[in-house]
Write a protein that holds these residues in place. Structure first.
Motif, short mmCIF file in Angstrom:
data_model
loop_
_atom_site.label_atom_id
_atom_site.label_comp_id
_atom_site.label_asym_id
_atom_site.label_seq_id
_atom_site.Cartn_x
_atom_site.Cartn_y
_atom_site.Cartn_z
N UNK A 18 -1.07 -9.14 18.26
CA UNK A 18 -1.73 -9.32 19.57
C UNK A 18 -0.63 -9.54 20.76
N UNK A 19 -1.32 -9.14 21.87
CA UNK A 19 -0.55 -8.93 23.15
C UNK A 19 -1.01 -10.01 24.12
N UNK A 20 -0.15 -10.91 24.62
CA UNK A 20 -0.85 -12.21 25.54
C UNK A 20 -0.28 -11.72 26.99
N UNK A 21 -1.16 -11.67 27.82
CA UNK A 21 -1.00 -11.70 29.19
C UNK A 21 -1.68 -12.90 30.15
N UNK A 22 -1.61 -12.61 31.34
CA UNK A 22 -2.28 -13.85 32.08
C UNK A 22 -2.81 -13.09 33.39
N UNK A 23 -4.12 -13.44 33.78
CA UNK A 23 -4.62 -13.14 34.88
C UNK A 23 -3.73 -13.61 36.01
N UNK A 29 -5.18 -14.21 28.45
CA UNK A 29 -6.05 -13.10 27.78
C UNK A 29 -5.32 -12.23 26.94
N UNK A 30 -5.66 -12.01 25.68
CA UNK A 30 -4.93 -11.42 24.40
C UNK A 30 -5.81 -10.17 24.19
N UNK A 58 -9.58 -11.31 23.83
CA UNK A 58 -10.02 -12.80 23.63
C UNK A 58 -9.33 -13.49 24.57
N UNK A 59 -10.15 -14.50 25.16
CA UNK A 59 -9.68 -15.19 26.41
C UNK A 59 -9.32 -16.95 26.29
N UNK A 60 -8.83 -17.35 27.11
CA UNK A 60 -8.16 -18.76 27.15
C UNK A 60 -7.43 -19.20 25.76
N UNK A 61 -7.88 -20.50 25.29
CA UNK A 61 -7.18 -20.84 24.13
C UNK A 61 -7.10 -20.04 22.90
N UNK A 62 -8.55 -19.52 22.86
CA UNK A 62 -8.59 -18.23 21.71
C UNK A 62 -7.66 -17.26 21.49
N UNK A 63 -7.11 -16.88 22.87
CA UNK A 63 -6.07 -15.77 23.00
C UNK A 63 -4.80 -16.32 22.65
N UNK A 64 -4.47 -17.56 22.95
CA UNK A 64 -3.18 -18.27 22.75
C UNK A 64 -3.29 -18.37 21.00
N UNK A 99 -14.88 -2.28 24.73
CA UNK A 99 -14.06 -3.27 23.97
C UNK A 99 -15.16 -4.45 23.33
N UNK A 100 -14.51 -5.16 22.49
CA UNK A 100 -15.17 -5.93 21.95
C UNK A 100 -14.57 -7.56 22.45
N UNK A 101 -15.34 -7.99 23.17
CA UNK A 101 -14.99 -9.55 23.66
C UNK A 101 -15.22 -10.56 22.49
N UNK A 102 -14.14 -11.28 21.84
CA UNK A 102 -14.41 -12.02 20.68
C UNK A 102 -14.60 -13.41 21.14
#
Length: 163
Positions: A18-23, A29-30, A58-64, A99-102
């Motif tokens: 997974x690739x992690x970025x930030x808004x 967001x990953x 995936x967003x927030x803590x789920x992304x991390x 996309x699929x938002x998990x």
């Protein structure tokens, strides 16, 4: 009363880590892609196979957590919803992506233990309650190692972990 349902359930393997970025406002967001396979026999009895690739967001803590727990080749169960968005590419051409938002991710196979903290983590990852998030465009997400700090915002609190 008319009802609707937007639900996706997938089991597949990660094609890359997974690739992690930030808004710009610091929200993690990953993204990653998983492959699902379909096999069947054609009219001549020959075994055929098709691989379908799905982009997962995936967003927030789920992304991390996804970045920490999921690796290329991992077999995962993904539960989420379909989302289609449009953006303008570098050449000014309008593009559309689905996309699929998990909301939930479950690691389906044992992962190798590389450190002591990994043994304390459970393989199921769940998102918290949905919150209003502005839908980002690819160009609005910047890749950084750490999120920008916002005054008064707690970025990591063990009490908020979903497990």
């Amino acid at each position: 009363m008319a009802r609707s349902l937007n639900k996706v359930l997938l089991i597949g393997n990660l094609g890359a880590d997974p690739e992690l970025r930030y808004t710009p406002s610091g929200v993690p967001v990953a993204t990653f892609r998983i492959a699902t396979n379909e096999t069947w026999r054609d009219v001549d009895g020959n075994l055929q196979e098709r691989t379908e690739w799905h982009t997962i967001v995936v967003w927030r803590k789920l992304a991390e957590l996804s970045v920490d727990l999921l690796k290329k080749g991992s077999k995962v169960y993904i539960e989420g919803r379909l989302q289609t968005r449009t953006y303008e590419d570098k050449n000014g051409i309008r593009r559309s992506v689905t996309e699929i938002v998990a909301d939930d991710i479950i690691l389906l196979e044992p992962r190798s233990v590389t450190n002591e903290t990994a043994t304390q983590q459970k393989p199921a990852i769940q998102a918290g309650p949905p919150e209003e998030i502005p839908e980002p465009f690819l160009d609005d997400i910047t890749k950084t190692e750490t999120p920008p700090e916002e005054p008064g915002q707690k970025l990591d609190d063990e009490d908020d972990l979903p497990f």
